[in-house]
Design an enzyme around this catalytic site. Structure first.
Site, PDB file in Angstrom:
ATOM      1  N   HIS A 109       0.830  -1.185   0.036  1.00  0.00           N
ATOM      2  CA  HIS A 109       0.076   0.100   0.080  1.00  0.00           C
ATOM      3  C   HIS A 109       0.892   1.314   0.035  1.00  0.00           C
ATOM      4  CE1 HIS A 109      -3.890   2.080   0.894  1.00  0.00           C
ATOM      5  NE2 HIS A 109      -2.853   3.016   1.010  1.00  0.00           N
ATOM      6  N   HIS A 161       1.612   5.075  -2.157  1.00  0.00           N
ATOM      7  CA  HIS A 161       1.089   6.478  -3.192  1.00  0.00           C
ATOM      8  C   HIS A 161       2.151   6.873  -3.785  1.00  0.00           C
ATOM      9  CE1 HIS A 161      -2.870   6.421  -1.601  1.00  0.00           C
ATOM     10  NE2 HIS A 161      -2.308   6.008  -0.562  1.00  0.00           N
ATOM     11  N   GLN A 180      -9.339   9.587  -5.120  1.00  0.00           N
ATOM     12  CA  GLN A 180      -8.978  10.354  -3.900  1.00  0.00           C
ATOM     13  C   GLN A 180      -9.979  11.338  -3.379  1.00  0.00           C
ATOM     14  OE1 GLN A 180      -5.543  10.710  -1.646  1.00  0.00           O
ATOM     15  NE2 GLN A 180      -7.476  11.132  -0.736  1.00  0.00           N
ATOM     16  N   HIS A 233      -9.569   2.198   0.242  1.00  0.00           N
ATOM     17  CA  HIS A 233      -9.303   2.934   1.374  1.00  0.00           C
ATOM     18  C   HIS A 233     -10.661   2.713   2.074  1.00  0.00           C
ATOM     19  CE1 HIS A 233      -5.561   4.453  -0.713  1.00  0.00           C
ATOM     20  NE2 HIS A 233      -5.451   5.002   0.527  1.00  0.00           N
ATOM     21  N   GLU A 247     -11.196   4.392   6.797  1.00  0.00           N
ATOM     22  CA  GLU A 247      -9.996   5.276   7.243  1.00  0.00           C
ATOM     23  C   GLU A 247     -10.507   6.658   7.857  1.00  0.00           C
ATOM     24  OE1 GLU A 247      -7.148   6.490   4.706  1.00  0.00           O
ATOM     25  OE2 GLU A 247      -5.615   6.839   5.988  1.00  0.00           O
ATOM     26  N   ASP A 278       2.330   3.050   2.700  1.00  0.00           N
ATOM     27  CA  ASP A 278       1.549   4.311   2.608  1.00  0.00           C
ATOM     28  C   ASP A 278       2.040   5.418   2.006  1.00  0.00           C
ATOM     29  OD1 ASP A 278      -1.195   5.144   2.293  1.00  0.00           O
ATOM     30  OD2 ASP A 278      -1.610   5.583   4.352  1.00  0.00           O
TER      31      ASP A 278
HETATM   32 FE   FE2 Z   1      -3.346   5.255   1.460  1.00  0.00          FE
END
Ligand code: FE2
Length: 404
Positions: free
Chosen positions: A57, A59, A150, A208, A211, A307
């Site tokens: 995971h 970005h 996102q 996701h 969260e 992440d």
């Molecule tokens: Fe993430």
């Protein structure tokens, strides 16, 4: 004649010294004192040989942007990223930062990264840059990309089209962010639509999910139910799920975890990021990480991942998966010796299972992707963030810091 003979190493499964013989891009033999001529010999010097770290995971589109986040919250991170996308982001910028990071990650023993890529950008600059990078770096790192809305799947009418276009372009996995949709019902609707897309295209899913610090968030429940209904067991991952740390314990233990088990969904925790981004608005502070011990005990495949690295959400990070495992062990009360060894699995074998990486491991017939760490055991490797002395990719010794 074998191509590479690695002498005198121990492995997570072999505490006594073994040799590893490699032919072409495959492991041919793992045994004590192999007597075979070799084109190249690597002196393992008693070090720990492991299959590479897997970061399931990440970005890559925001990595190394170094955008400050003064409140340290998830919300400010998303807002600052939105501004960066509008004012600074270019395809070249994403490509250059992501490549710089991946080069470093490779030297830290990572050879597979699942990266989310923001598809709320009408020009899909991130998706274009990262599909190119995925091809360009395939001889070093297996990059798997997730189409990630996102700002929300319903944040703009074109997002669905953009997500599909990213998948057409070669993005591999369907992503989502149900807790970031304006209304709960929209979060739930987004999961129905996204799962449908994944099922029709035969793709994996990584959402996701929940969260937040909201004990009433219920999207993991929806994701589990849909996974079950659509027969997608083993192909769906719930990432983050930090809300499970504050949900009612009866609900989590008696309903949610059993649902997740029967659906066969996987979980990815991001201990470094979520302990930092979560828990700002409660006192006493809670641990903003899924109950990893209970999830593992129930038989769920759990990975720990990084992440972020120097981006709008997290100012630190060093592609060090032993640091990720170590933080996960602290937050998750995973300090028994067996539990610590399991934490090492959460950054190696378990994420490989989640990403469905073919030929991963140190068994005969596996891809000859290996890392030699200067450590006495996997626990020692996590304890000291042991140096990655030798790195082998598809049978090629790419880095050997002990060679002169
Ligand atoms: Fe993430």
């Amino acid at each position: 004649m074998v191509d590479v003979l690695i002498r005198n190493v121990h492995t997570p499964n072999h505490t006594d010294p073994v040799d590893i013989a490699v032919s072409g891009a495959r492991i041919e033999q793992v045994a004590p004192q192999i007597e075979a001529p070799a084109r190249q010999t690597v002196d393992g010097a008693g070090r720990l040989a492991i299959p590479p770290f897997v970061d399931a995971h990440f970005h890559l589109d925001s990595v190394l942007t170094r955008v400050p986040n003064s409140s340290g919250t998830l919300r400010e991170g998303i807002d600052n990223w939105a501004r960066y996308k509008q004012e600074t982001l270019t395809e070249e910028d994403v490509y250059e930062r992501a490549k710089r990071y991946c080069t470093h990650a490779f030297s830290m023993g990572i050879q597979a990264i699942r990266s989310h890529v923001d598809v709320c950008d009408p020009q899909l600059r991130g998706a274009r840059a990262l599909t190119q990078l995925k091809a360009d770096l395939s001889d070093r790192i297996d990059i798997q990309l997730v189409a990630f809305p996102q700002d929300g799947y319903y944040s703009a009418p074109a997002v669905k089209k953009q997500l599909l276009a990213a998948l057409d372009m070669g993005v591999d996995v369907v992503g989502g962010i149900p807790h970031n949709e304006p209304m709960y019902q929209q979060g739930s609707d987004s999961l129905h639509e996204l799962m449908q897309i994944a099922q029709e295209r035969g793709l994996l899913v990584d959402v996701h999910c929940d969260e937040s610090d909201d004990p009433n968030s219920r999207h993991v429940e929806t994701l589990s139910a849909l996974t079950d209904r659509l027969g997608m067991s083993g192909r769906v991952t719930a990432s983050h799920i930090t809300a499970t740390a504050v949900m009612d314990r009866y609900y989590v233990s008696r309903k949610l975890i059993p649902m997740m088990v029967s659906a066969g969904i996987h979980v990815i925790c991001n201990p470094l990021i979520n302990i930092h981004l979560g828990g700002h608005f409660s006192y006493p502070r809670h641990r903003a990480m899924a109950p990893i011990k209970e999830l593992l005990a129930a038989g769920i495949t759990v990975a720990c991942a990084q992440d972020c690295n120097e981006d709008p959400w997290y100012p630190l990070g060093n592609a060090d998966m032993t640091e990720v495992a170590r933080m996960g062990a602290h937050i998750g009360h995973m300090m028994g010796l067996d539990a610590l060894r399991t934490m090492f699995d959460t950054v190696t074998g378990y994420p490989a299972t989640i990403m469905q990486l073919p030929g991963y491991g140190l068994e005969v017939g596996c891809r000859a992707n290996l890392v030699l760490m200067n450590a006495a055991s996997v626990i020692d490797a996590m304890r000291i963030s042991a140096p990655r002395d030798v790195i082998i990719r598809d049978g090629n010794v790419v880095i050997d810091s002990s060679a002169h």
